[in-house]
Design a protein around this motif. Structure first.
Motif, PDB file in Angstrom:
ATOM      1  N   PHE A  37       0.818  -1.203   0.000  1.00 16.34           N
ATOM      2  CA  PHE A  37       0.000   0.000   0.000  1.00 16.34           C
ATOM      3  C   PHE A  37       0.859   1.264   0.000  1.00 16.34           C
ATOM      4  CE2 PHE A  37       0.726  -1.119   4.410  1.00 16.34           C
ATOM      5  CZ  PHE A  37       1.019   0.093   5.026  1.00 16.34           C
ATOM      6  N   GLN A  38       2.190   1.093   0.056  1.00 16.13           N
ATOM      7  CA  GLN A  38       3.124   2.207  -0.034  1.00 16.13           C
ATOM      8  C   GLN A  38       4.259   1.849  -0.991  1.00 16.13           C
ATOM      9  OE1 GLN A  38       4.211   2.598   4.157  1.00 16.13           O
ATOM     10  NE2 GLN A  38       3.059   4.526   4.292  1.00 16.13           N
ATOM     11  N   VAL A  39       4.828   2.874  -1.600  1.00 18.84           N
ATOM     12  CA  VAL A  39       5.990   2.679  -2.469  1.00 18.84           C
ATOM     13  C   VAL A  39       7.060   3.697  -2.090  1.00 18.84           C
ATOM     14  CG1 VAL A  39       4.694   1.742  -4.412  1.00 18.84           C
ATOM     15  CG2 VAL A  39       5.024   4.222  -4.226  1.00 18.84           C
ATOM     16  N   LYS A  40       8.278   3.415  -2.489  1.00 13.41           N
ATOM     17  CA  LYS A  40       9.380   4.340  -2.255  1.00 13.41           C
ATOM     18  C   LYS A  40       9.526   5.265  -3.458  1.00 13.41           C
ATOM     19  CE  LYS A  40      11.946   1.008   0.558  1.00 13.41           C
ATOM     20  NZ  LYS A  40      13.179   0.168   0.662  1.00 13.41           N
ATOM     21  N   ALA A  41       9.744   6.547  -3.179  1.00 12.94           N
ATOM     22  CA  ALA A  41       9.917   7.536  -4.251  1.00 12.94           C
ATOM     23  C   ALA A  41      11.242   8.236  -4.096  1.00 12.94           C
ATOM     24  CB  ALA A  41       8.772   8.544  -4.221  1.00 12.94           C
ATOM     25  N   ARG A  42      11.954   8.343  -5.188  1.00 14.22           N
ATOM     26  CA  ARG A  42      13.191   9.133  -5.188  1.00 14.22           C
ATOM     27  C   ARG A  42      13.196   9.953  -6.473  1.00 14.22           C
ATOM     28  NH1 ARG A  42      16.970   6.790  -8.503  1.00 14.22           N
ATOM     29  NH2 ARG A  42      16.553   4.642  -9.151  1.00 14.22           N
ATOM     30  N   PHE A  43      13.993  10.997  -6.466  1.00 16.64           N
ATOM     31  CA  PHE A  43      13.963  11.944  -7.566  1.00 16.64           C
ATOM     32  C   PHE A  43      15.258  11.873  -8.377  1.00 16.64           C
ATOM     33  CE2 PHE A  43      11.706  14.127  -3.939  1.00 16.64           C
ATOM     34  CZ  PHE A  43      10.446  13.652  -4.328  1.00 16.64           C
ATOM     35  N   GLY A  44      15.109  12.047  -9.656  1.00 11.09           N
ATOM     36  CA  GLY A  44      16.270  12.066 -10.530  1.00 11.09           C
ATOM     37  C   GLY A  44      16.122  13.155 -11.578  1.00 11.09           C
ATOM     38  N   ARG A  45      17.216  13.508 -12.199  1.00 11.93           N
ATOM     39  CA  ARG A  45      17.220  14.544 -13.220  1.00 11.93           C
ATOM     40  C   ARG A  45      16.835  13.959 -14.580  1.00 11.93           C
ATOM     41  NH1 ARG A  45      17.274  19.313 -10.435  1.00 11.93           N
ATOM     42  NH2 ARG A  45      18.961  19.331  -8.873  1.00 11.93           N
ATOM     43  N   ALA A  46      16.024  14.670 -15.284  1.00 10.39           N
ATOM     44  CA  ALA A  46      15.695  14.243 -16.642  1.00 10.39           C
ATOM     45  C   ALA A  46      16.887  14.456 -17.549  1.00 10.39           C
ATOM     46  CB  ALA A  46      14.490  15.037 -17.162  1.00 10.39           C
ATOM     47  N   ARG A  47      17.093  13.553 -18.487  1.00 12.83           N
ATOM     48  CA  ARG A  47      18.204  13.707 -19.416  1.00 12.83           C
ATOM     49  C   ARG A  47      17.915  14.821 -20.414  1.00 12.83           C
ATOM     50  NH1 ARG A  47      19.758   7.437 -21.026  1.00 12.83           N
ATOM     51  NH2 ARG A  47      20.338   6.764 -18.901  1.00 12.83           N
ATOM     52  N   PRO A  48      18.934  15.609 -20.706  1.00 14.31           N
ATOM     53  CA  PRO A  48      18.732  16.735 -21.647  1.00 14.31           C
ATOM     54  C   PRO A  48      18.420  16.198 -23.059  1.00 14.31           C
ATOM     55  CG  PRO A  48      21.055  16.496 -21.103  1.00 14.31           C
ATOM     56  CD  PRO A  48      20.315  15.558 -20.191  1.00 14.31           C
TER      57      PRO A  48
END
Length: 223
Positions: free
Chosen positions: A212-223
């Protein structure tokens, strides 16, 4: 005169069976060969099994095996014999929103005849088929982010990575069939390098989601 008549009759009878015996044997063999050739080319009617191969939605699970299906076919014996290795088949696509008990009408036109088999399907027995499906279902669907990531002005675009990226949905079959994906809750999170534990939004779905939960992390989009 009377005594010689039976003897003469016996001689004629024996002669009929023994005179020119090789020629008569050849005639009999020729007649049998012609009968066999004609018999193999003359169309005849037979009953052949049909395999039922429903194309089920991933939310559908059959409760019982399908009953035997038979087709009334017509064709040359050599063509009908081919069905031993290339069986007749009925395919029927079934969506996930069908009722738990479904009755299908079967027609001769529903039967797929294998390639290079020259027969005619006249009828199908039975003429209807009743299928029973499990009332509950389980399926795997994608997890999608509905997070609003707060970033400073001029920051490049951010991609949200979810782990896992798909979840298991359980519940009534029709409710499960309507779920194409599960989103996270629409929360606002500041951009950082941490891993965030985020709830999944299941409100109004009528299903259970695991996890019922997930882990979220952030990354940069490729140019």
């Amino acid at each position: 005169m009377t005594a010689r008549q039976p003897e003469s009759f016996r001689r004629r009878l024996v002669s009929a069976f023994t005179h020119r015996l090789p020629l008569k044997a050849a005639a009999v063999l020729l007649a049998m060969a012609l009968w066999f050739v004609v018999g193999t080319r003359e169309p005849r009617e037979e009953y052949a099994p049909v395999r039922f191969a429903p194309q089920l939605d991933s939310a559908l699970v059959l409760r019982d095996p399908t009953p035997a299906i038979t087709a009334h076919v017509m064709g040359r014996p050599s063509e009908i014999l081919k069905l031993a290795n290339k069986p007749l088949i009925i395919r029927r696509p079934l969506a996930g929103d069908v009722p738990d008990t479904l009755t299908l009408a079967l027609r001769a036109s529903d039967v797929e005849v294998p390639e290079n088999v020259e027969i005619i399907v006249r009828e199908v027995y039975p003429q209807s088929l009743t299928l029973h499906f499990e009332p509950t279902a389980t399926r795997r669907v994608p997890a999608r982010s509905a997070l609003l990531v707060r970033v400073a002005t001029g920051t490049p675009a951010v991609i949200v990575h979810l782990d896992p990226d798909s979840v298991t949905v359980l519940g009534p079959r029709r409710a499960v069939a309507q779920v194409r994906f599960i989103s996270t809750v629409a929360d606002s999170i500041a951009l950082d390098t941490l891993v965030h534990l985020v709830d999944l939004d299941t409100a109004g779905r009528g299903v259970t989601v695991r996890p019922f939960q997930v882990k979220a992390r952030f990354g940069r989009a490729r140019p």
